[in-house]
Design a protein around this motif. Structure first.
Motif, PDB file in Angstrom:
ATOM      1  N   ASP A 203      41.133 -18.543  29.024  1.00 10.99           N
ATOM      2  CA  ASP A 203      40.345 -18.882  27.820  1.00 10.99           C
ATOM      3  C   ASP A 203      38.764 -18.788  28.480  1.00 10.99           C
ATOM      4  O   ASP A 203      38.748 -19.469  29.518  1.00 10.99           O
ATOM      5  CB  ASP A 203      40.454 -20.323  27.282  1.00 10.99           C
ATOM      6  CG  ASP A 203      41.669 -20.084  26.087  1.00 10.99           C
ATOM      7  OD1 ASP A 203      41.402 -19.552  25.055  1.00 10.99           O
ATOM      8  OD2 ASP A 203      42.638 -20.562  26.689  1.00 10.99           O
ATOM      9  N   ILE A 204      38.013 -18.065  27.979  1.00  8.26           N
ATOM     10  CA  ILE A 204      36.642 -18.405  28.451  1.00  8.26           C
ATOM     11  C   ILE A 204      35.630 -18.772  27.215  1.00  8.26           C
ATOM     12  O   ILE A 204      35.347 -18.190  26.288  1.00  8.26           O
ATOM     13  CB  ILE A 204      36.092 -16.890  29.033  1.00  8.26           C
ATOM     14  CG1 ILE A 204      37.167 -16.408  30.312  1.00  8.26           C
ATOM     15  CG2 ILE A 204      34.647 -17.081  29.374  1.00  8.26           C
ATOM     16  CD1 ILE A 204      36.775 -15.042  30.544  1.00  8.26           C
TER      17      ILE A 204
ATOM     18  N   THR B   1      31.875 -19.458  26.501  1.00  7.28           N
ATOM     19  CA  THR B   1      30.415 -18.744  26.939  1.00  7.28           C
ATOM     20  C   THR B   1      29.708 -18.386  25.810  1.00  7.28           C
ATOM     21  O   THR B   1      30.003 -18.267  24.576  1.00  7.28           O
ATOM     22  CB  THR B   1      30.764 -17.313  27.540  1.00  7.28           C
ATOM     23  OG1 THR B   1      29.850 -16.733  28.003  1.00  7.28           O
ATOM     24  CG2 THR B   1      31.869 -16.567  27.009  1.00  7.28           C
TER      25      THR B   1
ATOM     26  N   PRO C 116      29.818 -13.665  25.380  1.00  6.62           N
ATOM     27  CA  PRO C 116      31.024 -13.063  25.624  1.00  6.62           C
ATOM     28  C   PRO C 116      30.758 -11.442  25.751  1.00  6.62           C
ATOM     29  O   PRO C 116      31.809 -10.909  26.508  1.00  6.62           O
ATOM     30  CB  PRO C 116      31.822 -13.527  24.369  1.00  6.62           C
ATOM     31  CG  PRO C 116      30.847 -13.584  23.329  1.00  6.62           C
ATOM     32  CD  PRO C 116      29.651 -14.305  23.948  1.00  6.62           C
TER      33      PRO C 116
ATOM     34  N   PHE D 282      38.123 -15.531  24.112  1.00  8.63           N
ATOM     35  CA  PHE D 282      36.699 -15.896  24.364  1.00  8.63           C
ATOM     36  C   PHE D 282      36.298 -16.810  23.225  1.00  8.63           C
ATOM     37  O   PHE D 282      36.852 -16.699  21.922  1.00  8.63           O
ATOM     38  CB  PHE D 282      35.845 -14.494  24.159  1.00  8.63           C
ATOM     39  CG  PHE D 282      35.989 -13.848  25.469  1.00  8.63           C
ATOM     40  CD1 PHE D 282      35.224 -14.083  26.557  1.00  8.63           C
ATOM     41  CD2 PHE D 282      36.931 -12.598  25.430  1.00  8.63           C
ATOM     42  CE1 PHE D 282      35.248 -13.014  27.754  1.00  8.63           C
ATOM     43  CE2 PHE D 282      37.116 -11.810  26.631  1.00  8.63           C
ATOM     44  CZ  PHE D 282      36.324 -12.154  27.656  1.00  8.63           C
TER      45      PHE D 282
ATOM     46  N   GLN E 275      32.962 -18.591  21.579  1.00  7.70           N
ATOM     47  CA  GLN E 275      31.525 -18.543  21.449  1.00  7.70           C
ATOM     48  C   GLN E 275      31.138 -20.132  21.400  1.00  7.70           C
ATOM     49  O   GLN E 275      31.246 -20.634  20.465  1.00  7.70           O
ATOM     50  CB  GLN E 275      31.096 -17.865  20.265  1.00  7.70           C
ATOM     51  CG  GLN E 275      29.564 -18.069  19.966  1.00  7.70           C
ATOM     52  CD  GLN E 275      28.719 -17.668  20.836  1.00  7.70           C
ATOM     53  OE1 GLN E 275      28.167 -18.582  21.821  1.00  7.70           O
ATOM     54  NE2 GLN E 275      28.436 -16.562  21.367  1.00  7.70           N
TER      55      GLN E 275
ATOM     56  N   GLU F 136      28.984 -16.950  33.949  1.00  8.77           N
ATOM     57  CA  GLU F 136      29.740 -15.800  33.642  1.00  8.77           C
ATOM     58  C   GLU F 136      30.306 -14.980  34.713  1.00  8.77           C
ATOM     59  O   GLU F 136      31.416 -14.588  34.744  1.00  8.77           O
ATOM     60  CB  GLU F 136      28.898 -14.952  32.636  1.00  8.77           C
ATOM     61  CG  GLU F 136      28.861 -15.584  30.944  1.00  8.77           C
ATOM     62  CD  GLU F 136      27.996 -16.891  30.985  1.00  8.77           C
ATOM     63  OE1 GLU F 136      27.147 -16.893  31.919  1.00  8.77           O
ATOM     64  OE2 GLU F 136      27.867 -17.257  29.884  1.00  8.77           O
TER      65      GLU F 136
END
Ligand code: ADE
Length: 227
Positions: free
Chosen positions: A4-5, A7, A10, A35, A37, A143
């Motif tokens: 999971d990111i 950010t 994305p 991703f 947001q 990132e």
């Protein structure tokens, strides 16, 4: 593995993760990238995620509420039984190594929290299991470090590298730089491939490669030998 990111950007990841080995790992369901947001978790109607620092000073600081809400949202949609870590890329973290990549590759899930702007409200760090730096320099956000870490971790996952790309010959695989490799032509502008590699004697080739790796490491990265 599930990654999971969280950010604000994305779209930055599309090029890096949409090509080559990482793309193949995703297509083969060895790796799932999700991703989130960060701005979606802002509290105010203008979707602010940063604010000026208490005590004064230049720049903006990432607010705690959106980050906590985003991490809690990711956790709420994740299986409780997964082994996981929350990682914040940060120049103040421990410097990333191949050993750390191998350690992280054993997890079921990693949640990355990417900061931008000047920094994080200090209370955000309580969310992190690990702070990881990719080197002693300051980038504009988390990132690029996340891309670097994901790339290094993903290629350690079983069946991500084909035998032709084996991690066994990597630099750092056993704490040393990799041995020099050659391919055709045997003679390139008078620069010859070492005879031993053409000998077919696998024991001799192995000995030569080990000696070369040691020499290269001693000359270029003596700090690795000391470690
Ligand atoms: N964020 C900004 N600079 C960084 C670095 N060098 N490593 C990890 N995260 C960062």
């Amino acid at each position: 593995m599930l990654i999971d990111i969280i950010t604000l950007f994305p779209e930055m990841f599309a090029g890096v993760f949409g090509e080559s080995i990482i793309k193949r790992a995703v297509d083969n369901n060895i790796l799932t990238l999700r991703f989130t947001q960060l701005r979606d978790f802002a509290l105010d109607k203008h979707k602010h995620v940063d604010d000026s620092p208490f005590g004064g000073g230049a720049g903006m600081v990432l607010k705690p509420e959106p980050v906590y809400r985003a991490v809690r949202n990711v956790l709420a949609k994740s299986d409780d039984n997964l082994s996981r870590k929350v990682i914040i890329p940060d120049p103040g973290g421990a410097v990333f190594t191949q050993a750390k990549a191998k350690e992280l590759a054993a997890l079921d899930q990693i949640i990355f929290v990417c900061g931008h702007y000047e920094g994080f409200d200090a209370r955000i760090y309580d969310l992190a299991d690990d702070l990881i730096s990719i080197g002693d320099y300051v980038l504009t956000g988390g990132e690029l470090p996340t891309m670097v870490i994901v790339d290094a971790v993903a290629r350690m996952l079983p069946n991500v590298l084909g035998s032709a790309e084996s991690a066994q010959t990597d630099s750092f695989f056993d704490g040393m730089l990799g041995f020099p490799q050659y391919t055709r032509p045997r003679d390139f502008e008078g620069k010859l491939v070492p005879d031993v590699l053409l000998s077919g004697n696998h024991a001799e080739i192995k000995k030569w490669r080990t000696a070369q790796a040691l020499t290269l490491t001693r000359n270029r990265r003596p700090d690795l030998i000391r470690n």
